[in-house]
Write a protein that holds these residues in place. Sequence first.
Motif, PDB file in Angstrom:
ATOM      1  N   GLY A 286      -3.882   9.001  -2.493  1.00 33.82           N
ATOM      2  CA  GLY A 286      -3.660  10.439  -2.630  1.00 33.82           C
ATOM      3  C   GLY A 286      -2.186  10.800  -2.577  1.00 33.82           C
ATOM      4  O   GLY A 286      -1.362  10.254  -3.321  1.00 33.82           O
ATOM      5  N   PRO A 287      -1.804  11.698  -1.670  1.00 33.24           N
ATOM      6  CA  PRO A 287      -0.410  12.154  -1.599  1.00 33.24           C
ATOM      7  C   PRO A 287       0.571  11.085  -1.130  1.00 33.24           C
ATOM      8  O   PRO A 287       1.787  11.272  -1.243  1.00 33.24           O
ATOM      9  CB  PRO A 287      -0.470  13.314  -0.600  1.00 33.24           C
ATOM     10  CG  PRO A 287      -1.693  13.049   0.231  1.00 33.24           C
ATOM     11  CD  PRO A 287      -2.659  12.393  -0.694  1.00 33.24           C
ATOM     12  N   ASN A 288       0.063   9.975  -0.608  1.00 35.34           N
ATOM     13  CA  ASN A 288       0.951   8.898  -0.144  1.00 35.34           C
ATOM     14  C   ASN A 288       1.188   7.818  -1.199  1.00 35.34           C
ATOM     15  O   ASN A 288       1.903   6.843  -0.938  1.00 35.34           O
ATOM     16  CB  ASN A 288       0.368   8.231   1.109  1.00 35.34           C
ATOM     17  CG  ASN A 288       0.423   9.138   2.326  1.00 35.34           C
ATOM     18  OD1 ASN A 288       1.344   9.925   2.478  1.00 35.34           O
ATOM     19  ND2 ASN A 288      -0.573   9.028   3.176  1.00 35.34           N
ATOM     20  N   ALA A 289       0.596   7.967  -2.366  1.00 29.43           N
ATOM     21  CA  ALA A 289       0.686   6.922  -3.383  1.00 29.43           C
ATOM     22  C   ALA A 289       2.126   6.626  -3.789  1.00 29.43           C
ATOM     23  O   ALA A 289       2.474   5.483  -4.099  1.00 29.43           O
ATOM     24  CB  ALA A 289      -0.135   7.315  -4.607  1.00 29.43           C
ATOM     25  N   HIS A 290       2.983   7.653  -3.739  1.00 29.88           N
ATOM     26  CA  HIS A 290       4.387   7.451  -4.158  1.00 29.88           C
ATOM     27  C   HIS A 290       5.113   6.453  -3.271  1.00 29.88           C
ATOM     28  O   HIS A 290       6.086   5.829  -3.699  1.00 29.88           O
ATOM     29  CB  HIS A 290       5.133   8.784  -4.149  1.00 29.88           C
ATOM     30  CG  HIS A 290       5.370   9.327  -2.767  1.00 29.88           C
ATOM     31  ND1 HIS A 290       4.407  10.001  -2.042  1.00 29.88           N
ATOM     32  CD2 HIS A 290       6.465   9.267  -1.958  1.00 29.88           C
ATOM     33  CE1 HIS A 290       4.888  10.353  -0.860  1.00 29.88           C
ATOM     34  NE2 HIS A 290       6.134   9.908  -0.780  1.00 29.88           N
ATOM     35  N   LYS A 291       4.654   6.268  -2.042  1.00 30.08           N
ATOM     36  CA  LYS A 291       5.310   5.334  -1.121  1.00 30.08           C
ATOM     37  C   LYS A 291       5.229   3.892  -1.607  1.00 30.08           C
ATOM     38  O   LYS A 291       6.041   3.056  -1.197  1.00 30.08           O
ATOM     39  CB  LYS A 291       4.670   5.432   0.267  1.00 30.08           C
ATOM     40  CG  LYS A 291       4.829   6.783   0.958  1.00 30.08           C
ATOM     41  CD  LYS A 291       4.134   6.781   2.312  1.00 30.08           C
ATOM     42  CE  LYS A 291       4.279   8.121   3.008  1.00 30.08           C
ATOM     43  NZ  LYS A 291       3.589   8.133   4.331  1.00 30.08           N
ATOM     44  N   LEU A 292       4.251   3.608  -2.472  1.00 27.71           N
ATOM     45  CA  LEU A 292       4.005   2.233  -2.901  1.00 27.71           C
ATOM     46  C   LEU A 292       4.650   1.900  -4.245  1.00 27.71           C
ATOM     47  O   LEU A 292       4.575   0.750  -4.683  1.00 27.71           O
ATOM     48  CB  LEU A 292       2.499   1.978  -2.976  1.00 27.71           C
ATOM     49  CG  LEU A 292       1.716   2.202  -1.676  1.00 27.71           C
ATOM     50  CD1 LEU A 292       0.236   1.927  -1.898  1.00 27.71           C
ATOM     51  CD2 LEU A 292       2.260   1.328  -0.556  1.00 27.71           C
ATOM     52  N   SER A 293       5.236   2.873  -4.905  1.00 25.96           N
ATOM     53  CA  SER A 293       5.918   2.637  -6.195  1.00 25.96           C
ATOM     54  C   SER A 293       5.029   1.845  -7.151  1.00 25.96           C
ATOM     55  O   SER A 293       5.457   0.875  -7.781  1.00 25.96           O
ATOM     56  CB  SER A 293       7.251   1.890  -5.969  1.00 25.96           C
ATOM     57  OG  SER A 293       8.086   2.571  -5.073  1.00 25.96           O
TER      58      SER A 293
END
Length: 528
Positions: A286-293
């Motif tokens: 969800g909203p944390n997906a960007h942390k994983l590139s």
Amino acid sequence: MALTRLERAQAWILSACMGVLFALFRLLSPRRSRGLIKLLPVTNPLLMMSAMQLAQRIRRREVSSVEVVQAYIDRIQEVNPLLNAMVQDRFAAALLEAAQVDKLIEEETGGEDVLEDRLPLLGVPLTVKEAFALQGMPNTAGVVSRRGVLSVGDAPPVALLKRAGAIPLGVTNSSELCMWSESHNHLYGICNNPYDLERTPGGSSGGEGSMLGGGASVIGIGSDIGGSIRMPCFFNGVFGHKTTPGVISNDCQYPPASGRHEDYLSTGPMCRYAEDLLPMLRIMAGPNAHKLSLSVEVDLRNLRFFSIPHDGGSPLVSAVDEQLLQAQRRVVERLESDLGVKVREVRLSGLKYGFQIWDTYMGLPDKEGKRPTPFQVLMGEPGRPVWPVWELAKWMMGRSPHTMAAIGLALVEITSSSKPSPFILKQKEKLQKEVEELLGTDGVLLYPTHPHLAPKHHHPLFTPFNFAYTGVINVLGLPVTQCPLGLSVEGLPLGVQVVTGKLQDRLSLAMALYLEKTYGGWRDPGAA
């Protein structure tokens, strides 16, 4: 440094208790050999496609969602009487939802690309571990006293998958309270391995692993605090990913995380096909997906590779099966020949204390000083805590509602010291530093998922510490993907863990794609 006398005594007591209990179980249980019974091969071609392929074909109207959902319902009805993997279905509701999907696609005017962007899993069937809240479904974690407890909503990652268009078919079996390496409880019974019905599919997400391995599900959701995604995926020949902690929500699971468990518990995807791992992870984060590139392309030739063949010789853990050692060596050789990389074999002495590290840190209080909820309390909810000694006596008379494994864990918990060993704390800190320096942001580590191939039912009671190969990775807080590597001479799945640095999940997912292409990925147990 050798184990302390106290640690040796505790290990001996636990092993002895489990051995005695297992012997009693064998004497008291009826013998039912299922060694000659096998699953039928998968015949419907829709069951041999990845979730991404199915979603694309549904969007293009090449196949209807109703057809896909019905194909999986038919397969579940065919194999579940043998597997006991799905414990509650919602087939009627799923078919209605599939019909609504087909109507939506028929009326969509924005084109296939719009649907793919908004609803990447539109019309694709999904199975869910019963420990997760799925609206209207049981949420008991196999505890008899919670019989009748139904979820009024969805756990966050389940809700995100449904919002992406996935259609849940039902909930799947687990170990009692999700704290054992065999999916067995007295509410739903024991779950079987699709490659050999006399063997365990693992735990605690064993129902998910069994469904996927048996060709009765294409994507699923599991949780992992000591190997509960990776061991079932290994034993059932499929892919599973333990995410970097804190990326996917662990809310609305039973039992809820307490003490420091939130730091080590990871929710993640389980799939038959490697290409489904990354899109599922992106949705579930969800909203944390960007942390994983996750959109950053991975070139395996630019990575550094390491291999650790075993834990260094822990006296508590079994030696790694020679077939697994050979499989890992073959991966090393293929990486070096295919990619032109050098795979360095390393040794980390702290790994031999993997079980003690996991056990110590699982018992530590959180930042507010709150300790984990005692296991005997969880066993009794929503009533009073159980008395483990009394439950053992009842079990010997066939009257306890709890499994032998749960009673054994409760007995060990009440006899364990609450004071952590300074030596083990030091070993963990040293190991954490070594691993993080080794992997950095571009390192990939191969490490056995488990020392044994899928064990016979109840045999994990003889080797209760063998999950240390997965558990230590939880405490180190690293992402890791379990990848199948073909079948053993007995026709059982082989596999390996692919470990990377924190937030570098995309590296192990790229390795999963490579290993699937190289070794063939999941194998139909009916045709194996």
